[in-house]
Design a protein around this motif. Structure first.
Motif, PDB file in Angstrom:
ATOM      1  N   ALA A 127     -25.022  70.830  86.294  1.00 36.73           N
ATOM      2  CA  ALA A 127     -25.540  70.509  87.624  1.00 36.73           C
ATOM      3  C   ALA A 127     -27.057  70.653  87.666  1.00 36.73           C
ATOM      4  CB  ALA A 127     -24.884  71.409  88.670  1.00 36.73           C
ATOM      5  N   VAL A 128     -27.575  71.716  87.068  1.00 40.11           N
ATOM      6  CA  VAL A 128     -29.024  71.950  87.082  1.00 40.11           C
ATOM      7  C   VAL A 128     -29.755  70.885  86.262  1.00 40.11           C
ATOM      8  CG1 VAL A 128     -30.835  73.529  86.305  1.00 40.11           C
ATOM      9  CG2 VAL A 128     -28.859  74.415  87.548  1.00 40.11           C
ATOM     10  N   GLY A 173     -25.119  65.355  89.139  1.00 38.33           N
ATOM     11  CA  GLY A 173     -25.217  66.809  89.163  1.00 38.33           C
ATOM     12  C   GLY A 173     -24.312  67.435  90.207  1.00 38.33           C
ATOM     13  N   LEU A 174     -24.224  66.810  91.397  1.00 38.42           N
ATOM     14  CA  LEU A 174     -23.351  67.318  92.449  1.00 38.42           C
ATOM     15  C   LEU A 174     -21.903  67.339  91.990  1.00 38.42           C
ATOM     16  CD1 LEU A 174     -22.797  68.186  95.385  1.00 38.42           C
ATOM     17  CD2 LEU A 174     -22.697  65.748  95.981  1.00 38.42           C
ATOM     18  N   ALA A 188     -21.401  70.397  90.083  1.00 38.36           N
ATOM     19  CA  ALA A 188     -21.530  71.545  90.971  1.00 38.36           C
ATOM     20  C   ALA A 188     -20.248  71.780  91.769  1.00 38.36           C
ATOM     21  CB  ALA A 188     -22.718  71.352  91.911  1.00 38.36           C
ATOM     22  N   SER A 199     -17.938  61.679  92.957  1.00 36.92           N
ATOM     23  CA  SER A 199     -19.388  61.882  92.980  1.00 36.92           C
ATOM     24  C   SER A 199     -20.030  61.372  91.700  1.00 36.92           C
ATOM     25  CB  SER A 199     -19.698  63.371  93.172  1.00 36.92           C
ATOM     26  OG  SER A 199     -21.085  63.602  93.256  1.00 36.92           O
ATOM     27  N   GLY A 249     -32.780  64.134  88.228  1.00 34.83           N
ATOM     28  CA  GLY A 249     -32.803  63.370  89.469  1.00 34.83           C
ATOM     29  C   GLY A 249     -34.066  63.589  90.282  1.00 34.83           C
ATOM     30  N   ALA A 250     -34.645  64.782  90.193  1.00 37.21           N
ATOM     31  CA  ALA A 250     -35.901  65.045  90.900  1.00 37.21           C
ATOM     32  C   ALA A 250     -37.092  64.441  90.171  1.00 37.21           C
ATOM     33  CB  ALA A 250     -36.091  66.554  91.063  1.00 37.21           C
ATOM     34  N   ALA A 293     -28.818  67.759  85.556  1.00 36.73           N
ATOM     35  CA  ALA A 293     -28.804  66.467  86.251  1.00 36.73           C
ATOM     36  C   ALA A 293     -29.700  66.493  87.480  1.00 36.73           C
ATOM     37  CB  ALA A 293     -27.369  66.099  86.638  1.00 36.73           C
ATOM     38  N   ALA A 294     -29.714  67.622  88.201  1.00 35.86           N
ATOM     39  CA  ALA A 294     -30.578  67.721  89.376  1.00 35.86           C
ATOM     40  C   ALA A 294     -32.049  67.660  88.982  1.00 35.86           C
ATOM     41  CB  ALA A 294     -30.283  69.021  90.132  1.00 35.86           C
ATOM     42  N   GLY A 295     -32.402  68.316  87.880  1.00 38.86           N
ATOM     43  CA  GLY A 295     -33.773  68.251  87.405  1.00 38.86           C
ATOM     44  C   GLY A 295     -34.176  66.837  87.029  1.00 38.86           C
ATOM     45  N   LEU A 325     -28.754  62.761  90.989  1.00 38.81           N
ATOM     46  CA  LEU A 325     -28.393  63.925  91.796  1.00 38.81           C
ATOM     47  C   LEU A 325     -26.894  63.953  92.091  1.00 38.81           C
ATOM     48  CD1 LEU A 325     -31.366  64.014  94.332  1.00 38.81           C
ATOM     49  CD2 LEU A 325     -30.937  65.608  92.450  1.00 38.81           C
TER      50      LEU A 325
END
Length: 413
Positions: free
Chosen positions: A370-371, A286-287, A290, A307, A377-378, A373-375, A283
């Protein structure tokens, strides 16, 4: 030193070898310049040769563990280092046509060494106590890399680019001799394993550990994002008016923070369950991208790199150790090989895919990264709910996953 308590002597010696080898492993940094400069190739030719070399490196990482599981991790490391070193020594004397074959062989062998080294660390440490050992080897390699490129530039300026390959090759051969001396040849998990014909195959072992598959897929996705810093990021910074020197300072921030915080973070977080740490790290990656969506000013660019670097510190060591802890003894090399290949896949995927997106829609690349990496990370912490994944938060002195180590014998490799 408290942070290194419980790290076996073999791992410390392997880390020293990784540092020394990284110091002279500077040829890939200057390969493209060498090909279009002293070799006189076109940019297209240099790109093809560099590309097939990168494919060889990724392939070696993905498949090198098979050699260790079958013939012994020590033997795989020594053979890979000897092949890679010998190929680099003779490379400057080869005709251009031979480079298309010799360079990928050298890179493939280097990938085998990387996978074998990770497997050797895994089999040298009891399950659950591996994070600091992997953090130490990463720290050593990053420290060597901080020295290597400037040293390589000095060698190229004072002598020639040909000497870069000779020095790298000789250094790799010396690393093989060093590893042969510090790793016991017989009677240990480093040597050739006793094969069990009834042991389950790799696919069956992976199906029994779905969280490992989720983790590997997430690492491929995030490495595609992470390595944009080496391909499209300098182009983005240049388009926003920043100099190459500023980009170099950003990379220096990355290396400096890793060297200062990697080992302390591994020590401080040693009792935290790994998948949660990995998810948080992804995450943060991804941040980082972002933060660049509004623009790429100095403050935002520095914040992005911080980050990204903190995310790297959080996810890389726990992910490597988690895969090692989940691996059965007879497949430790192949599990580490899968992780090693996933963790370097962006070296091949990131430049062409990132460049294609940036050329088509420059403003889309940052939110897309960002999307993605966030995906990823989730998905990783969510994998804790999958059946049979077996994650446990390591507690000192409680069971085989105790970070401080236990009398458990290292798995046979």
């Amino acid at each position: 030193m408290g942070m290194l308590r419980g790290v076996p002597r073999t791992v410390r010696l392997l880390a020293l070898g990784a540092f020394l080898n990284a110091v002279v492993s500077f040829t890939f940094v200057y390969l493209f310049v060498y090909l279009v400069g002293p070799r006189g190739l076109t940019v297209t030719q240099a790109g093809v040769i560099s590309g097939v070399g990168g494919v060889g490196l990724v392939a070696g990482n993905f498949t090198g563990g098979w050699f260790g599981d079958r013939f012994g991790h020590r033997r795989a490391l020594l053979t890979g280092a000897c092949v890679s070193g010998a190929a680099l020594v003779v490379l400057p004397a080869l005709p251009v046509a031979a480079l298309y074959g010799v360079l990928p062989v050298a890179q493939y062998a280097a990938g085998v060494v990387r996978a074998a080294n990770a497997a050797l660390v895994a089999v040298s440490v009891p399950g659950g106590g591996r994070r600091r050992s992997f953090a130490l080897t990463r720290f050593a390699a990053n420290g060597g890399f901080a020295i290597g490129p400037p040293l390589g530039a000095l060698v190229a300026a004072r002598f020639s680019y040909d000497w870069l390959f000779v020095a790298d090759g000789v250094g790799t051969l010396l690393f093989a001799a060093y590893a042969a001396r510090i790793l016991p040849a017989r009677g240990s998990a480093h040597s050739a394993p006793v094969r069990d014909p009834d042991a389950p195959g790799l696919r069956r072992e992976l199906r029994a550990r779905p969280a490992v598959l989720v983790l590997l897929a997430a690492i491929v996705v995030v490495d595609l994002v992470y390595r944009q810093q080496y391909s499209t990021l300098p182009v983005l910074l240049a388009d926003h008016g920043h100099s190459t020197q500023f980009y170099g300072w950003l990379l220096a921030i990355n290396g400096g923070v890793i060297l200062c915080l990697e080992l302390p973070a591994a020590h401080a977080l040693r009792r935290r369950a790994p998948l949660g740490l990995v998810g948080a790290g992804l995450l943060l990656v991804g941040l980082g991208y972002a933060l660049l969506i509004p623009g790429a000013g100095v403050i935002l660019a520095v914040a992005m790199m911080l980050s990204l670097t903190l995310g790297e510190i959080l996810y890389k060591t726990p992910a490597t150790a988690y895969v090692a802890d989940q691996a059965p003894g007879h497949a430790q090399g192949r599990f580490q090989s899968l992780y090693a290949g996933a963790s370097i896949s962006g070296q091949v995927l990131a430049p062409p895919l990132g460049a294609a997106v940036y050329a088509a829609a420059p403003a889309l690349l940052r939110p897309l990264c960002a999307v993605l990496a966030a995906g990823a990370g989730a998905a990783v912490p969510a994998a804790r709910r999958l059946p049979g994944q077996g994650e446990r938060s390591p507690r000192a002195g409680k069971g085989p996953h105790a970070e401080t180590g236990s009398p458990e014998r290292a798995p046979a490799g």
